[in-house]
Design a protein around this motif. Structure first.
Motif, PDB file in Angstrom:
ATOM      1  N   ARG A 107      99.788 102.463  51.345  1.00 17.99           N
ATOM      2  CA  ARG A 107      99.927 103.792  51.939  1.00 17.99           C
ATOM      3  C   ARG A 107     101.213 104.489  51.507  1.00 17.99           C
ATOM      4  NH1 ARG A 107      98.654 101.146  56.779  1.00 17.99           N
ATOM      5  NH2 ARG A 107     100.815 101.417  57.472  1.00 17.99           N
ATOM      6  N   THR A 108     102.192 103.723  51.078  1.00 22.22           N
ATOM      7  CA  THR A 108     103.524 104.304  50.882  1.00 22.22           C
ATOM      8  C   THR A 108     104.024 104.227  49.433  1.00 22.22           C
ATOM      9  OG1 THR A 108     104.489 102.172  51.544  1.00 22.22           O
ATOM     10  CG2 THR A 108     104.224 103.852  53.250  1.00 22.22           C
ATOM     11  N   ASP A 112      98.658 106.501  42.587  1.00 25.03           N
ATOM     12  CA  ASP A 112      97.533 106.932  43.427  1.00 25.03           C
ATOM     13  C   ASP A 112      96.197 106.360  42.963  1.00 25.03           C
ATOM     14  OD1 ASP A 112      99.145 108.288  45.133  1.00 25.03           O
ATOM     15  OD2 ASP A 112      98.715 110.299  44.347  1.00 25.03           O
ATOM     16  N   GLU A 114      98.430  96.788  53.349  1.00 20.45           N
ATOM     17  CA  GLU A 114      97.965  98.134  53.694  1.00 20.45           C
ATOM     18  C   GLU A 114      99.143  99.102  53.805  1.00 20.45           C
ATOM     19  OE1 GLU A 114      95.783  97.547  57.255  1.00 20.45           O
ATOM     20  OE2 GLU A 114      93.967  96.828  56.229  1.00 20.45           O
ATOM     21  N   LYS A 115     100.249  98.626  54.350  1.00 16.45           N
ATOM     22  CA  LYS A 115     101.451  99.466  54.450  1.00 16.45           C
ATOM     23  C   LYS A 115     101.958  99.846  53.060  1.00 16.45           C
ATOM     24  CE  LYS A 115     105.397 101.244  55.804  1.00 16.45           C
ATOM     25  NZ  LYS A 115     105.501 102.581  56.425  1.00 16.45           N
ATOM     26  N   SER A 170     109.024 104.047  52.689  1.00 16.24           N
ATOM     27  CA  SER A 170     108.130 104.476  51.617  1.00 16.24           C
ATOM     28  C   SER A 170     108.857 104.344  50.286  1.00 16.24           C
ATOM     29  CB  SER A 170     107.662 105.922  51.833  1.00 16.24           C
ATOM     30  OG  SER A 170     108.778 106.803  51.795  1.00 16.24           O
ATOM     31  N   GLU A 224      91.694  99.684  46.789  1.00 10.59           N
ATOM     32  CA  GLU A 224      90.987  99.786  48.071  1.00 10.59           C
ATOM     33  C   GLU A 224      89.475  99.679  47.894  1.00 10.59           C
ATOM     34  OE1 GLU A 224      94.160 102.538  50.581  1.00 10.59           O
ATOM     35  OE2 GLU A 224      92.444 103.480  49.597  1.00 10.59           O
TER      36      GLU A 224
END
Length: 271
Positions: free
Chosen positions: A157-158, A164, A153-154, A118, A171
């Protein structure tokens, strides 16, 4: 390194075993040996009776020659003394097939690192993408298959919390199946640059405000000191003027008073 050969009108590139690519190499070699119709000679070998058959022996020599061409110099030393193609094939299997277990263990470790990976709060977009790319490349080396969509996608997510709202917008507005890793990186770098500029602008505003406050304070102190000095100067000047007048008046007045007193004394004696 890849060598090329032209056999029977069919030109193809030969894979070269370097000790690290056995899994891919063996698949390609089996296809090449099968094409030349000598894969049976390599895997099953030749019997003692067949050694008297010139045609079969020619196939064995051909298979052994191909194996010699399809390994690097270091690996060649392992099979240089093999008398048949089957013997050379077995030596290579024994030397490199057992590394599959090691590769599986290593791949499991890399998968674990990938799952835990991450972006830290102090890490830049470029640094995080580089770290991700190095890990993904290592996983692919050990046989892992990762698509661009999985990596995108990874990453989304991280990312650190400051991205944010960019993640949400991406997305909602982007088709993640078609979004390229490079495109995502460029978008995130642009947002990161805007954040840096805003932060620098805020620091500049604070510095200017602090300087303005300091200058304003110095200006007030200067005015106060100047006014006080002016007042004292005028006060002293006025005192000098006031002091001069009584002294002058007293001298003159004192002289007149003595004369008047002297005249009165003279008048009394005359009488």
């Amino acid at each position: 390194m890849v060598s090329a050969t032209n056999t029977g009108g069919f030109i193809h590139a030969l894979p070269v075993l370097d000790g690290k690519n056995y899994d891919q190499w063996v698949v390609r070699m089996e296809a090449i040996l099968d094409f030349h119709e000598i894969i049976g000679i390599v895997k099953e070998g030749i019997s003692q009776k067949e050694k008297d058959d010139a045609t079969i022996m020619k196939k064995d020599f051909k298979a052994k020659c191909l194996l010699h061409q399809c390994v690097d110099l270091v690996v060649f030393e392992k099979i240089a003394k093999a008398s048949t193609a089957k013997e050379a094939w077995k030596i290579l299997q024994k030397a490199f097939r057992n590394t599959r277990k090691t590769k599986k263990v290593k791949l499991q470790s890399l998968r674990r690192q990938y799952e835990l990976l991450s972006m830290s709060d102090q890490e830049t977009v470029v640094d995080y993408f580089n770290r991700m790319q190095l890990l993904v490349n290592s996983m692919k080396t050990y046989g892992e298959s990762l698509s661009d969509q999985m990596i995108v996608e990874k990453i989304l997510r991280t990312l650190s919390p400051q991205f944010d709202h960019i993640v949400v917008a991406t997305e909602e507005l982007k088709d993640l199946e078609k979004l390229k890793i490079e495109e995502l990186q460029n978008s995130l770098e642009a947002h990161e640059q805007r954040l840096i500029e805003r932060e620098n602008s805020g620091d500049l505003d604070q510095a200017m405000q602090a300087q303005f406050t300091k200058n304003d304070g110095n200006k007030k102190k200067w005015k106060k000191g100047k006014g006080s000095g002016k007042g004292n100067w005028f006060s002293n000047k006025e005192k000098d003027k006031i002091g001069d007048k009584p002294e002058s008046s007293n001298k003159g007045g004192g002289g007149n008073f003595s004369n008047q007193k002297g005249k009165k004394g003279q008048d009394k004696r005359k009488i």
